[in-house]
Every structure is written in C-alpha cells, then in structure tokens.
Design a protein around this motif. Sequence first.
Motif, mmCIF file in Angstrom:
data_model
loop_
_atom_site.group_PDB
_atom_site.id
_atom_site.type_symbol
_atom_site.label_atom_id
_atom_site.label_comp_id
_atom_site.label_asym_id
_atom_site.label_seq_id
_atom_site.Cartn_x
_atom_site.Cartn_y
_atom_site.Cartn_z
ATOM 1 N N ALA A 237 7.331 9.382 -14.745
ATOM 2 C CA ALA A 237 6.861 7.902 -14.751
ATOM 3 C C ALA A 237 5.364 8.033 -14.332
ATOM 4 O O ALA A 237 4.781 9.038 -14.082
ATOM 5 N N THR A 251 -4.316 6.812 -12.308
ATOM 6 C CA THR A 251 -2.631 6.622 -12.595
ATOM 7 C C THR A 251 -2.465 8.274 -12.952
ATOM 8 O O THR A 251 -3.312 8.884 -13.719
ATOM 9 N N LYS A 406 15.492 7.248 -10.845
ATOM 10 C CA LYS A 406 15.809 5.566 -10.999
ATOM 11 C C LYS A 406 15.161 4.829 -10.006
ATOM 12 O O LYS A 406 14.894 3.704 -10.168
ATOM 13 N N VAL A 409 11.756 4.571 -9.623
ATOM 14 C CA VAL A 409 10.833 3.953 -10.515
ATOM 15 C C VAL A 409 11.120 2.429 -10.182
ATOM 16 O O VAL A 409 10.183 1.374 -10.443
ATOM 17 N N GLU A 410 12.442 1.919 -9.685
ATOM 18 C CA GLU A 410 12.462 0.577 -9.369
ATOM 19 C C GLU A 410 11.554 0.139 -8.200
ATOM 20 O O GLU A 410 11.039 -0.948 -8.375
ATOM 21 N N LEU A 412 8.496 1.256 -7.605
ATOM 22 C CA LEU A 412 7.292 1.356 -8.113
ATOM 23 C C LEU A 412 6.922 0.122 -8.975
ATOM 24 O O LEU A 412 6.247 -0.636 -8.981
ATOM 25 N N ASN A 413 8.171 -0.409 -9.770
ATOM 26 C CA ASN A 413 8.020 -1.597 -10.546
ATOM 27 C C ASN A 413 7.896 -2.918 -9.962
ATOM 28 O O ASN A 413 7.160 -3.783 -10.049
ATOM 29 N N LYS A 414 8.762 -2.759 -8.739
ATOM 30 C CA LYS A 414 8.644 -3.998 -7.679
ATOM 31 C C LYS A 414 7.409 -4.226 -7.133
ATOM 32 O O LYS A 414 6.715 -5.339 -6.875
ATOM 33 N N GLY A 416 4.372 -2.961 -8.572
ATOM 34 C CA GLY A 416 3.528 -2.941 -9.402
ATOM 35 C C GLY A 416 2.755 -1.881 -9.300
ATOM 36 O O GLY A 416 1.522 -1.885 -9.679
ATOM 37 N N SER A 417 3.404 -0.570 -8.891
ATOM 38 C CA SER A 417 2.545 0.602 -8.720
ATOM 39 C C SER A 417 2.827 1.713 -9.628
ATOM 40 O O SER A 417 2.616 2.844 -9.597
ATOM 41 N N GLU A 419 5.708 2.980 -13.456
ATOM 42 C CA GLU A 419 6.561 2.667 -14.556
ATOM 43 C C GLU A 419 7.131 3.730 -15.093
ATOM 44 O O GLU A 419 6.495 4.861 -15.034
#
Length: 827
Positions: A237, A251, A406, A409-410, A412-414, A416-417, A419
Amino acid sequence: MSVHDEAEGRYDVVAAQEKWQKFWDEDHTFKTLDDDSKPRRYVLDMFPYPSGDLHMGHAEAYAMGDVPARLYRMQGYDVMHPIGWDSFGLPAENAAIKNNEHPAKWTYSNIETQKTSFKRYGLSLDWSRELHTSDTEYYRWTQWLFNKFFERGLAYRKDSYVNWCPKDMTVLANEQVIEGACERCKTPVTKRKLNQWYFKITEYAQRLLDDMDQLRDGWPERVLAMQRNWIGRSEGAYVDFKIEGREEPVTVFTTRPDTLYGATFMVVAPDSDLASEIVSAEQKADFEKYLEEVKKNTEIERQSTQHEKTGVFLGVYAENPVTGEKIPMWAADYVLSDYGTGAIMAVPAHDQRDLDFALKYGLEVRPVIDTGEENPATSGVATTGDGVYVSSGPLDGLTSVKEGVKKTVEVLNKRGSGEAAVTYRLRDWLLSRQRFWGCPIPIIHCPKCGLVPVPDDQLPVELPDLRGADLAPKGMSPLASDAAAEWRSVSCPNCGADAQRDTDTMDTFVDSSWYFYRYCSPHFEDGPFNPEDVNRWMPVEQYVGGVEHAILHLLYMRFFAKVLNDLGVIDFDEPMKKLLNQGQVINQGKAMSKSLGNGVDLGKQIDEFGVDAVRLTMIFAGPPEDDIDWAEVSPSSSLKFLQRAYRIAADVTSDPGCPVESGYEGLRRVTHKTIHDVTELVEMGRFNVAVARVMELVNAARKEINGETGAADPAVREAAEFTAQALSLFAPYVAEEMWELLGKEPSVANSAWPTADEKLLVAESVVLVVQVQGKVRAKITVSPDITEEQAIEAALAEDNVQRALDGREILKTIVKLPKMVSIVPKK
C-alpha cells in the motif's frame, strides 16, 4: 599430434583451412537467400565488442552459435546468421587517450583484426549484413529511436543522485553497479547529483514480468529468475504521512501496511531531496555535517548488515495516519535516496534494521503482532513471524496477515491517507554518459522552447572529429569542452534562437537493444529497419550469449521490443524465442588472467591444433552452459579423432549414389540411430552428447571397414557421408575435406540433412530385465516384438529366477514390454 604431422592418410589442417575459407568467400556459401519459398530461421550470436583479437571465450560462444545455424541450413531452412560490431564504448575511448589517437582508429583497426579471425574460425556468417554501431548510417537510427521514445514520454531528463564511477568519470545505470562497484573497471561507485537522461522502463515492468510466460520453454530458468528478482514486484500500500511545515504529505510504500500501528518513527535517506527540504533550521548544521559523512560510504556499505547504522534527528514530526500520533523523523544511512520517495515508516518491533536503529537512539519499540516470542525491546531481535494482532485498533485479535492488510487499507481509504498498490524494485534506465565515443543524444536545449528533438531530416547528429583534443575524463563530457564549442552551437529548429546541443552520449546498451532488427535490412534508408523484413524473420529462433547480460542487455532489449510493438512497427513483443547461455573458458580452475599467469592464447591453440580441433574441444567438453577448464581438455585428442574420421572417408571405395539399401544392415542401423540422435540432441542444445554419438559411428564404421564388410560396402559410404555432414556442425574444415573425398559437390554445408529410416531404428533385440522381489535376477536378450506370455515364459526359464523363487507361489507378475518382468512371490 599437431597440425604439422604429415603421416599418410591425414588431412592437411592448414591447407584445408586456407582452401575452404577461400571457397566459402567466393561461393558466398553462407549468404542469406531471402527466398520466400523456404521456411526461415534466424540464428544470432551476441555481437562482439572490438577490444582486440578473439579470445577463448569468443571461441566457445561462436562455436556454440554455429551449430544450430549449420543444422538449420542443411534441414532446408533459409538461414540468417549475421555478424556486426558493438563498436562504441569506453574501452576504445580509454585506449585512444592512452595512445593519443582517435577512438575510431583503434576501433576499426580491431574490427579488421577480429574479422580476419572470425573468417579463419570457419563460422557460417553472412558477411553481407555486417554492421558497426559507430557508423553514422547505424547511429542515425539510434537517434531516431531515441526521439520516438521522447515523443511518447519514455525518454526524460531529471536531477537526481546517480551512480558515479570515479575512474571512468561517467554515470552508471543501477544494473551496471555490481556489489557496489563499476561492472567494467571494478572501481567502488560513489553518488553525484546530476541532470541526466532516463528511459522509462518502469512503465513496462509488469509486461516484462507477464511476457516471461512466452519464454518459459526457450529461455534458461535462471535468467528468467534473475529478471524477476531485478524487476522485484511487491504488493502492499501507499501510505500518506502529513509532515510539520510541509503542505504536501510524504507518500511511502510498504508491503506491510498492517503494521502501521507499530510505526513509531520515520526514516529519510540523508542524500534525498526530502531530507534537505524538511530539516528544521535548528538541526540543519548537524544534518549537513552528517550528510558529508554519509557520502563517504558506498551503497553496499550502507546496506550491509554488519554496518553500524547512524542517523540524525531532522527536528520535525510526521503524523501516523492510523493512530494520529506525532512520530519523529530521522535521516539515516540505511535508507537509500532512490527507494521510492527516499522515506520509510519504521516499525522497529518487526524489522531488524529499524530495531537496531531504535535501540541505538532510544526510540519507542511497540510490538503489534504477538508471536509468542520475547519483546524485541528487551531481546534485541525483531519478531517477523505470524501471530495475533495487538495494540492495533480494529485489527486486534486477528491472526491472518492477509485480513490485517485488507482491513488497514480500508481504514486508509476511508481517511484518504492511502491505497493498495503494487511497486517494483526496477528503476528507470539511466542512459546518459559523460564520454565522447558514443551516440550523441539528439536533443537541442533552447532558452525559449526548452528540450527540442533534432528533426528527422537533420539526423544523424554526428560526433565532431575532436582529433588531437584532450578526451581525458574530467567529470563532464568532452563534448562540453571548448574543443567542441562550434559543434554545440546551433539554431533552435523551432524558433531559430541560439541554442546548444546536448553534450551527453548514450549508454552503449541502447545500441545493442535494437541491432538484431537492423540485420534484417542492414542498408534500409527509410527507417531503422524495414518492418516487413523484420516481421518475416523475427522473432530470432536461437540467441547465444553470456548469462552475465541477464539484467543488462537481455532486459533492455525486451523493453525495446515492447516499445516498438506499441509503436506498431513490429508485430511481436518478445524478440528471442530461445536463449542459449554458454559458460566460461577457465584454466586450472580459475578465470584466465595475465596476473595469474594462466592465460591461454587462442591463436596459438589454433596454430598448434587447427580450428577444427579447438572448436570440437570446446563443444565436446560438456553441456554449453557449463564452464570449460582448458587444463582438463585435450585438443590433441580431438585432432586424433578428426584424422580417424577423415580416414573413414578416404577408405570408402563405393561410388557416390550407390544403392545403400543393399549395404550391411548392422552398420546402417548404427548410422540411422546416429542421424536420429544427433538431430534431436542439437535441437535440445546437448551438443557434447551429439559429438559422442558421431564418435561412436566412426568407431562402428572403422570396425566394418577392417572386418568382413569391407570399405566397398554401401553402408560404409552412408556412414562416412553422414559423419561428414554431422562434423560440419562442429568441425567444418575436415567435413568439407571428407565430403570432397567422397566425390560429393561442395559445400557439405548446403547438403540435405538426412532423415532417419524408422524401420532401421527398431532394435533387432533388446535386453529383458527380470526382477524377483525388486532384485534383478536375470537379463535376457529377446526380440523387441516379444509378447507378454513369451516374456513371462522366458523369465521363468532362467535358473537364477527359479532359485530366487525357491518353489514359492507367485502372487503377481508385472510386465513392461519389452524391457522388464517383475515377479512378486508369496512370502
């Protein structure tokens, strides 16, 4: 035995070499026909660098490549087997500096020397397609291809820290740095920040991996493994860390985003742009002092597990995106600037390098996976196994890494930090070189228009003469010196303003990434090659060269093929169907070296034993991929065998074209078995075993000549003719002599390779092995057509079998006709 022996019944080695070299030249025996009525085969050797005369390594490699080329020709293929010269490069420039002469003079003089030796060596090469990468008619198209890459965004220029060879005074691609040293001169490599040209090979990383499926049956697995490892695909990720005083987040890539809850600090490469950008004013002096110390060490030293890790606090903090905690940012020497953004998240409990650093500088160690082992903070050993997630928020209690990744990553996605992502170890190909003897980069630097490609009708951008100028490396290209000022100054093709040519030359691996296309139409004037010719001849059927090019030339040329495929000029994306890697020729267990006093002079070996004996020795020494120790082989024995084979042809008394069907069947069976085996063995690359089969045929033929059959038997002629054809693959001069002795029209190279008669491949008898309780008790000679009932009957008739059975009842009999009967008696 030497070539100077003159006993009756032996061929004159020196005379044969002179005679057939002249014949092949005048007859154009090996010129490609370009005959559309014939199937085609393209056989290619990695082209040589003209650094001097041929050496033992050349002798092996080119002998190996000649074998399939000659076989395909006799099998009725229109064969293309071309030759050229990789004639740009540092050795020529260094020799020119040493001898105070122009690199071209040294280069083309060596080419003439090598060309003479290649012809002497009896290779089936099409000299009409000869090319030199330093000719303007070639490098015009190297420049044209560069511009096509530039137009597609695949050639670009940027400031970066690069590998710098302080001896050759030029930059090196990552692939040209071996264990921290220049792959050519072995000098330890340092880092310099320069503005350089790159090819964006990373854009093709996944295709380079995926398309290896096309190569599985034709390329050595170790080469494919080396390329896979070099490309280095990693799944994980991207994670964004907010940094104090910096608007844009940093990043980082991690393969274990699930350990983010244990990230207690961040580490930045001290020689990265990021470190210099974010260091606080209070820490700047300490940081710059530390940076100077780091520059004294090579990357290999910095990455060594024995190297004590050092660092300096940068005076700023980052925010852990899943915990919201402020974590300190450090510059440390164990992180390299060309790894991603030059920054990593440090999880010391579960990474040994991070743990060593944390313990040294008193940073927090927080385990987030309970493996049942001692806490790393007290043991000093990072825990890297699976276990139960702890201190990890929503991951607590999980035991699956896959599920942990998994869920993280969810999260982080939520927020916005971050993917999910895939990254590659592969870095873009650094192709700029600060030397003179190379292909000039066809770019003009205009103060108004920026980077402007030289228009096609103004190519090639030729090298200036610079005869008499100082070419010694001084950290910049000689093309940037005062001697080349007039050459550099040009008008911008776009706006007409005063502008400057680019002063770097291209890495010579650019030249060798496309030369095999040019062979298909070497004098084509409307492009680098005629696409119709290339698509007719390619992919190459058999490529031959050293495994040392696995992650250099072989990777680069695959990249070029994919770009050319995308440009629509070729209809394939893998240029080489099969790859044969030959081993090295060593002596007394070590690589040949003047300093070790174990060098072997190829020319002297040929003078003493002849080309045929040297070639045969190379091929018979072992499988092509194995090293050959010249101290353990015997070219004199090879010469003795060749003279024996020659005498077989000399003894034949039957007429050409006589009905071989009337010949002695026993010898005919041996001949046809040899035809069958040699054909298969050569196709499989087992050249040494093919030679062994020919030796067996020579022995069988001699036995019949000296026995009742006699030299007049047509079967002897058949054996002698095939011996000449088979030897033409390995020892072409004696093969031509034999073919002529047998009354056949030259050249044997153009004769039709025979097909084995299936009826003569069926054995007259076979050995039937009889086992009792898994132990061999008898071997019986039987007919290959024996029935199961007859096989059992014959087995039980053997006294040894009966003694082993000792009157016991037979529970089971396993019969595998015609070779085995296995009897299982009652215990």
